[in-house]
Design an enzyme around this catalytic site. Structure first.
Site, short mmCIF file in Angstrom:
data_model
loop_
_atom_site.label_atom_id
_atom_site.label_comp_id
_atom_site.label_asym_id
_atom_site.label_seq_id
_atom_site.Cartn_x
_atom_site.Cartn_y
_atom_site.Cartn_z
N GLU A 112 -32.21 -62.66 92.72
CA GLU A 112 -31.74 -61.47 92.00
C GLU A 112 -30.38 -61.01 92.50
OE1 GLU A 112 -31.34 -60.00 89.54
OE2 GLU A 112 -32.74 -58.38 89.13
N ARG A 124 -39.28 -63.27 83.50
CA ARG A 124 -39.12 -62.55 84.76
C ARG A 124 -40.39 -62.80 85.57
NH1 ARG A 124 -37.63 -56.42 83.75
NH2 ARG A 124 -37.58 -56.48 86.04
N HIS A 125 -40.32 -62.55 86.87
CA HIS A 125 -41.53 -62.60 87.70
C HIS A 125 -42.52 -61.54 87.20
CE1 HIS A 125 -40.05 -58.90 89.42
NE2 HIS A 125 -38.86 -59.49 89.46
N HIS A 161 -35.21 -63.21 87.71
CA HIS A 161 -35.17 -61.74 87.85
C HIS A 161 -34.37 -61.11 86.72
CE1 HIS A 161 -36.62 -62.44 92.00
NE2 HIS A 161 -35.91 -63.55 91.87
N ASN A 170 -41.36 -52.95 91.92
CA ASN A 170 -41.24 -52.46 90.53
C ASN A 170 -42.10 -51.22 90.36
OD1 ASN A 170 -41.27 -55.83 89.11
ND2 ASN A 170 -39.54 -54.56 89.71
N ARG A 207 -41.65 -63.09 94.82
CA ARG A 207 -42.27 -62.69 93.55
C ARG A 207 -42.16 -63.77 92.46
NH1 ARG A 207 -37.80 -59.66 94.84
NH2 ARG A 207 -36.27 -59.01 93.28
O1 F6P Z 1 -35.66 -53.37 89.08
C1 F6P Z 1 -35.81 -54.76 89.14
C2 F6P Z 1 -34.51 -55.48 89.40
O2 F6P Z 1 -34.73 -56.88 89.36
C3 F6P Z 1 -33.79 -55.10 90.74
O3 F6P Z 1 -34.21 -55.84 91.86
C4 F6P Z 1 -32.31 -55.31 90.40
O4 F6P Z 1 -31.42 -54.64 91.27
C5 F6P Z 1 -32.28 -54.74 89.01
O5 F6P Z 1 -33.52 -55.12 88.38
C6 F6P Z 1 -31.16 -55.28 88.15
O6 F6P Z 1 -31.11 -54.50 86.97
P1 F6P Z 1 -29.89 -53.43 86.75
O7 F6P Z 1 -28.68 -54.30 86.86
O8 F6P Z 1 -30.15 -52.88 85.37
O9 F6P Z 1 -29.91 -52.38 87.81
#
Ligand code: F6P
Ligand code: ATP
Length: 453
Positions: free
Chosen positions: A302, A229-230, A367, A236, A282
């Site tokens: 992402e 991941r970044h 991501h 975050n 990122r």
């Molecule tokens: O929180 C970091 C992230 O990369 C968000 O930008 C993204 O919406 C999320 O994680 C995805 O994870 P989840 O599907 O568990 O919400």
């Protein structure tokens, strides 16, 4: 609204009938096709005739496979019939879409029988032959996978290898490869020496062409795929999802540390790898100190959180309570308003997977959600589990594909980062808020540096 995939468009059922001498990679190819199609939500299953045969003859020597050995022949025919019967049951009672019949199917007589059964049951037969006369590859296959086969349990590897070569000779005596001249009316693909040459004949449906394209891209050169991941981002830190934020101070430190981690994981292959990032700031910042060639992919961006982009999970729960609940109930299918679902991400990642199959050493910096989907492909993680996997920040994952499995190694940078993990039933981040989520430890649970294939 459900998203339909190619398998749902037409009511097509395909039986991929493998053809080839032993140790030609038929099981390897079969398993990969099943994993690829399952990842794309196409119901696929492999029926390995060897497993059925082992129930009646568990430790056969080469003579068992002699075409003049009537007892052996009877057992082998019964095994093929049992596998085909189970396959037909699966098509009919479980709505199967693509079955792979993994056996040598080296004679026209055997193939004609299968062809007839498929046609009688409205199943499209597609032959997939792996033809190989490269002695080096064949010997490597024997040493890598055949000497440890359950057929040779308790035998020393040299005795096993020598018997296996005799087994190949027995099949060679009666082998009738597919040819355009004699099999020109059949749907088939023939791989010659892995994919030095590929003969494609009468591929008619879209699904067949996807399978052909996939197998054409497979290679067997050893390589590794690295995933990260970044580094921790400003979003975050604030618990916000989506966006295009810069790295935090600790995220920047991870970026500085990454070249060393990659060196540690890749050893002398470190210069022999390409770095893929998304187009978001990122991941670019995380890759900035890596000296290797870099490539940006929009497909690695992402998961698009649509109307929820820039919100924290707590804010989403308050502003969109019904959506918040629906997502927890079916995270794979839930599509953010104006955004994407995990299923959507898998579909857009397909070209990435195809290219990954073609390439050698690749480091992907991407991501959380995207990484879950890529990891799920390599590790065969079921769809309902993949969105709940924990993939922490500041950790490099090394995947080493082997014949029938992928070896995983995790290298954790000693740089703290927040948890971006949201468990089911809570809007809080971190991994101790809810209990009973069996899949959460798929990644974090294993000790660092442990090979756990
Ligand atoms: O929180 C970091 C992230 O990369 C968000 O930008 C993204 O919406 C999320 O994680 C995805 O994870 P989840 O599907 O568990 O919400
Ligand atoms: P058997 O008939 O005994 O079951 P098989 O043809 O199913 O043999 P596999 O067990 O799949 O052979 O052999 C696995 C090995 O084949 C792996 O080491 C893999 O690298 C190699 N392999 C994969 N694809 C090919 C190919 N197209 N040609 C030759 N070898 C291949």
């Amino acid at each position: 609204m459900p998203v339909y995939t190619v398998s749902h468009v037409q009511n097509i059922r395909i039986c991929v009938i493998m053809v080839g001498l032993p140790a030609r990679g038929k099981s390897f190819i079969s398993q990969k096709i099943v994993r690829y199609l399952s990842w794309l939500s196409i119901k696929a299953k492999c029926f390995n005739v060897g497993n059925y045969r082992r129930q009646a003859a568990s430790h056969p020597t080469a003579d068992f496979f002699d075409s003049q050995n009537e007892d052996g022949l009877k057992i082998r025919e019964e095994a093929a019939t049992a596998a085909v019967n189970d396959m037909m049951k699966w098509f009919n009672s479980e709505d199967g879409v693509v079955a792979i019949l993994d056996a040598t199917n080296t004679t026209r007589q055997r193939r004609d029988w299968l062809l007839r059964l498929c046609r009688e049951n409205s199943i499209e037969p597609m032959f997939l032959e792996s033809w190989c006369n490269d002695e080096k590859i064949i010997m490597k296959n024997i040493v890598d996978v055949k000497t440890t086969s359950p057929d040779y349990e308790g035998l020393d590897p040299d005795t096993a290898a020598s018997d296996f070569m005799k087994r190949i000779d027995k099949y060679q005596e009666i082998y009738e490869p597919l040819t355009i001249e004699q099999d020109g009316d059949l749907t088939f693909v023939k791989l010659i020496n892995v994919s030095d040459q590929v003969i494609i004949n009468r591929i008619e449906t879209y699904l067949e062409s996807r399978i052909v394209y996939y197998v054409m891209n497979l290679h067997i050169r050893p390589r590794c795929i690295y995933l990260s991941r970044h580094g921790e981002s400003m979003y975050n830190l604030e618990g916000k999802i989506g966006g295009d934020a810069d790295l935090s101070e600790r995220g920047f430190k991870y970026a500085q540390k990454l070249p060393e981690l990659v060196k540690q994981a890749a050893g002398d292959q470190v210069d022999n790898l390409t770095v893929w990032t998304s187009t978001l700031i990122r991941t670019q910042q995380t890759a900035q100190f890596l000296q290797q060639d870099k490539l940006q992919w929009k497909a690695l961006d992402e998961l698009d959180a649509g109307a929820c982009d820039g919100l924290t999970y707590e804010e989403i729960e308050k502003q969109f309570p019904q959506d918040f609940k629906e997502r927890d109930e079916n995270k794979y299918e839930y599509r953010y308003r104006g955004g994407e679902s995990y299923r959507d991400v898998v579909i857009r990642l397909e070209p990435i997977i195809m290219e990954l199959e073609r390439q050698e050493n690749i480091l992907i910096i991407t991501h959380q959600a995207v990484l879950r989907c890529i990891y799920a492909y390599f590790m065969n993680v079921p769809q309902e589990e993949s969105p709940w996997m924990s993939i922490p920040l500041h950790t490099l994952i090394k995947l080493e594909p082997r014949a029938y499995q992928t070896i995983v190694q995790r290298i954790k940078a000693d740089i703290p980062a927040v948890s971006t993990y949201k468990e089911k039933g809570t809007s809080q981040l971190g991994e101790s808020h809810a209990s009973g989520n069996s899949s959460k430890n798929l990644i974090t649970g294993a000790p660092i540096d442990k090979k756990d294939g």
